[in-house]
Design a protein around this motif. Structure first.
Motif, mmCIF file in Angstrom:
data_model
loop_
_atom_site.group_PDB
_atom_site.id
_atom_site.type_symbol
_atom_site.label_atom_id
_atom_site.label_comp_id
_atom_site.label_asym_id
_atom_site.label_seq_id
_atom_site.Cartn_x
_atom_site.Cartn_y
_atom_site.Cartn_z
ATOM 1 N N GLN A 70 7.772 -0.556 5.275
ATOM 2 C CA GLN A 70 8.209 -1.956 5.266
ATOM 3 C C GLN A 70 8.830 -2.381 3.939
ATOM 4 O OE1 GLN A 70 4.230 -3.414 6.489
ATOM 5 N NE2 GLN A 70 5.251 -4.308 8.279
ATOM 6 N N TYR A 71 8.947 -1.494 3.004
ATOM 7 C CA TYR A 71 9.542 -1.835 1.710
ATOM 8 C C TYR A 71 10.180 -0.584 1.110
ATOM 9 C CZ TYR A 71 5.405 0.414 -0.269
ATOM 10 O OH TYR A 71 4.442 1.323 -0.588
ATOM 11 N N ARG A 72 10.954 -0.791 0.059
ATOM 12 C CA ARG A 72 11.590 0.314 -0.659
ATOM 13 C C ARG A 72 11.355 0.117 -2.152
ATOM 14 N NH1 ARG A 72 15.835 -0.342 1.443
ATOM 15 N NH2 ARG A 72 15.796 1.269 3.038
ATOM 16 N N GLU A 73 10.716 1.105 -2.799
ATOM 17 C CA GLU A 73 10.452 1.002 -4.234
ATOM 18 C C GLU A 73 11.767 1.102 -5.011
ATOM 19 O OE1 GLU A 73 7.471 3.610 -5.727
ATOM 20 O OE2 GLU A 73 6.110 3.299 -4.023
ATOM 21 N N LEU A 112 5.346 -3.277 -9.541
ATOM 22 C CA LEU A 112 6.666 -2.679 -9.479
ATOM 23 C C LEU A 112 7.584 -3.614 -8.710
ATOM 24 C CD1 LEU A 112 6.722 0.137 -6.785
ATOM 25 C CD2 LEU A 112 4.826 -1.427 -7.067
ATOM 26 N N THR A 113 8.842 -3.224 -8.603
ATOM 27 C CA THR A 113 9.825 -4.026 -7.873
ATOM 28 C C THR A 113 10.170 -3.320 -6.574
ATOM 29 O OG1 THR A 113 10.742 -4.804 -9.966
ATOM 30 C CG2 THR A 113 12.080 -5.136 -8.002
ATOM 31 N N VAL A 114 10.223 -4.090 -5.466
ATOM 32 C CA VAL A 114 10.530 -3.512 -4.164
ATOM 33 C C VAL A 114 11.635 -4.323 -3.500
ATOM 34 C CG1 VAL A 114 8.214 -2.604 -3.832
ATOM 35 C CG2 VAL A 114 8.756 -4.889 -2.983
ATOM 36 N N CYS A 115 12.353 -3.689 -2.599
ATOM 37 C CA CYS A 115 13.351 -4.352 -1.763
ATOM 38 C C CYS A 115 12.776 -4.453 -0.358
ATOM 39 C CB CYS A 115 14.663 -3.569 -1.747
ATOM 40 S SG CYS A 115 15.929 -4.279 -0.663
ATOM 41 N N LEU A 116 12.801 -5.658 0.223
ATOM 42 C CA LEU A 116 12.194 -5.897 1.525
ATOM 43 C C LEU A 116 13.195 -5.894 2.661
ATOM 44 C CD1 LEU A 116 9.701 -8.748 0.529
ATOM 45 C CD2 LEU A 116 9.364 -6.277 0.480
ATOM 46 N N ASP A 117 14.482 -5.657 2.366
ATOM 47 C CA ASP A 117 15.520 -5.664 3.400
ATOM 48 C C ASP A 117 15.791 -4.229 3.822
ATOM 49 O OD1 ASP A 117 17.582 -6.049 5.103
ATOM 50 O OD2 ASP A 117 18.964 -6.922 3.623
ATOM 51 N N GLU A 121 0.858 -1.180 0.000
ATOM 52 C CA GLU A 121 0.000 0.000 0.000
ATOM 53 C C GLU A 121 0.896 1.231 0.000
ATOM 54 O OE1 GLU A 121 -2.951 -0.122 3.061
ATOM 55 O OE2 GLU A 121 -3.861 -1.985 2.323
ATOM 56 N N THR A 122 0.620 2.174 -0.913
ATOM 57 C CA THR A 122 1.473 3.356 -1.062
ATOM 58 C C THR A 122 0.959 4.563 -0.299
ATOM 59 O OG1 THR A 122 0.293 3.959 -3.087
ATOM 60 C CG2 THR A 122 2.272 2.611 -3.325
#
Length: 557
Positions: A298-301, A332-337, A280-281
């Motif tokens: 909790q994520y990074r676009e 889209l692509t996200v980084c979860l770390d 959710e943005t």
């Protein structure tokens, strides 16, 4: 009944009005003016009628007929024509389309009556009335207004521009749009009508959805079978470009249908690709959040890769679909770390160092060297144990420094605020009895800048119509004030403050325009008054020629 070569005189009680006449509203004051003219000079232009079982039905001239009744005429001149129902309605439509005071809603009703007859379409009406097809479509759209909005339009509480914008919307959104035609400012007792451009901007921001940005396939008929494909849907601006000529792009006008298709698209994508992460943005309450969806913290676009088949940029990169917020339905692509070294912009968290260990004893170590080694180890252990306290002291000192800076800034702002209050009181205390030209220009700038939309309206008044101008509204107003002659400044001030009071006030509102007329408008001279009075009675008046206005101004100067 008397015979005439061009017309006949018909007894007024044998004539009746047509039920299909597009024009149904007549201003009483205008009718009385026409009746007075008829009493003085008679009815010069005959009306047009057609015979029927009840006598003679008016085809053209209902206003003249009503005025003749007020003038108490016994007969009126009339041309008698043989017309069927379709021809009579066509005649009425053409006759009314040539008049400038026909209400647009009544004109729309006339167009619709013709369309209900066999053999008539928009192109045929355009050819017979001389109006463009886009004009006819715009008029016909007015018939889609819900009753409260249509009533407000007929009563001229909103303009044709407002009505046209609302009529193009689905009826379930028209009441909300109608409410946004009005605004009540702090000094208003009742809400006042905003310019149509404000309503247009609100509709563009809240009700129009750009189909080019839709995350789903616009040709897909299965997302919502009862609605079908978007490309053939009539509830979009691109379906009728004549009606939506001012709308950029193909806009969806049915927000609930659009949102239903977005939801169906999201559910279909998640079912087909279980590996998708839901995100959710935008923030919303936890009760409203989709179960399992990640929130913004909790994520990074990540930017989209040039090659979609390339390897993931990091082990924590995942494909995600937006289930709420901006760009909902898009992937889209996200980084979860959160600590990913490739995508973290902030410094990594401080690593916790292990405690120091006692170095091993070397061979042939003396007691003195062993004591020194032990002392060094105890010193390192003391430093290790003191390090957290040292860091805590540094953080505490940094917090106190920031707090002190904040308090200093607040004290500075409070001192500045008090100084500005003193300045305000000094201005009021030394207010002049009358303004100089420079003071009047400054005063007008202060009035104009009370409200941003007001600044925009005044800038439009001063602008030269160049839409590509790079000047800001403030710059346009400043240039306009500088270019206004000194003797015209008070007139400009009155124009600005009275512009919202030209309309007819509500019963509970004071009539400020009338009060202003009593205080500012010059009284009529006796010569002008006698001329106006005589003109009202229909008598010719001779007025002695005086000097031209320009010459009078020069002499006065």
């Amino acid at each position: 009944m008397q015979d005439s070569s061009a017309f006949q005189f018909l007894a007024i009680d044998t004539i009746h009005e047509s039920t299909t006449n597009p024009r149904q509203t007549f201003e009483p004051s205008k009718l009385e003016e026409l009746a007075e003219s008829i009493r003085q000079h008679g009815l010069i232009q005959p009306i047009t009628v057609r015979p029927n079982a009840d006598g003679f039905e008016i085809v053209a001239g209902a206003r003249r007929f009503r005025a003749a009744q007020l003038a108490e005429l016994f007969s009126v001149p009339a041309r008698i024509v043989e017309l069927n129902d379709a021809q009579a309605m066509e005649w009425q439509l053409v006759e009314n389309s040539q008049r400038v005071d026909v209400h647009p809603y009544e004109e729309a009703q006339g167009f619709q009556r013709l369309l209900d007859l066999p053999g008539y379409d928009v192109n045929a009406i355009a050819a017979k009335s001389g109006k463009s097809a886009s004009h006819i479509y715009a008029r016909l759209s007015l018939l889609q207004l819900i009753p409260p909005v249509a009533e407000a339009f007929v009563e001229e509480r909103i303009t044709a521009s407002h009505a046209n914008l609302i009529a193009r919307l689905p009826q379930e959104h028209q009441a909300e749009a109608f409410e946004n035609c009005w605004r009540k400012d702090w000094q208003d007792q009742e809400a006042h009508l905003l310019p149509a451009k404000h309503l247009s901007a609100w509709i563009q921001a809240n009700l129009y959805l750009n189909l080019a940005d839709a995350p789903f396939d616009r040709e897909d008929t299965t997302l919502k079978p009862e609605a079908g494909a978007c490309v053939t849907c009539p509830r979009r601006s691109g379906f009728n470009t004549s009606l939506f000529a001012d709308v950029q792009g193909d806009q969806c006008l049915d927000a609930p249908c659009y949102q239903a298709k977005v939801t169906a698209h999201i559910d279909r994508e998640i079912a087909a690709r279980p590996e998708l992460v839901t995100i959710e943005t935008s923030w919303r309450s936890p009760k409203e959040q989709r179960p399992g969806a990640l929130q913004k913290h909790q994520y990074r676009e990540l930017p989209e890769p040039d090659n979609p088949d390339a390897e993931p940029p990091c082990p924590s990169a995942k494909a995600a679909i937006i289930v709420f917020g901006k760009n909902v339905g898009h992937t889209l692509t996200v980084c979860l770390d959160d600590e990913c070294p490739m995508h973290t912009n902030h410094q990594p968290s401080e690593a916790v160092e292990p405690p120091p260990t006692m170095p091993p004893a070397p061979e042939q170590e003396t007691e003195e060297e062993a004591a020194q080694r032990k002392a060094e180890h105890e010193q390192r252990m003391a430093e290790y144990e003191a390090e957290p306290y040292r860091r805590e002291e540094e953080r505490k000192a940094e917090y106190e420094r920031q707090q002190k800076e904040y308090e200093t800034e607040q004290a500075r702002r409070e001192k500045l605020r008090k100084a500005r209050v003193c300045t305000f009181e000094r201005i009021i205390e030394h207010a002049p009895a009358s303004f100089s030209a420079a003071q009047m220009r400054l005063f007008l700038r202060l009035v104009i800048n009370l409200d941003y939309s007001f600044l925009e309206d005044v800038a439009t008044h001063f602008s030269d119509g160049d839409e590509n101008s790079q000047q800001s509204d403030e710059e346009i107003v400043q240039a306009g004030l500088d270019g206004t002659a000194d003797e015209k400044l008070t007139g400009l001030a009155l124009r600005i403050v009275l512009s919202d009071h030209v309309g007819i006030p509500q019963k509970s509102q004071p009539d400020l325009l009338t009060e202003a007329a009593q205080g500012f408008a010059p009284k009529k001279s006796k010569a002008i008054k006698s001329k106006v009075d005589a003109a009202d009675k229909g008598k010719p008046v001779r007025v002695k020629a005086g000097p031209r206005k320009g010459a009078a101004r020069k002499k006065a100067a």
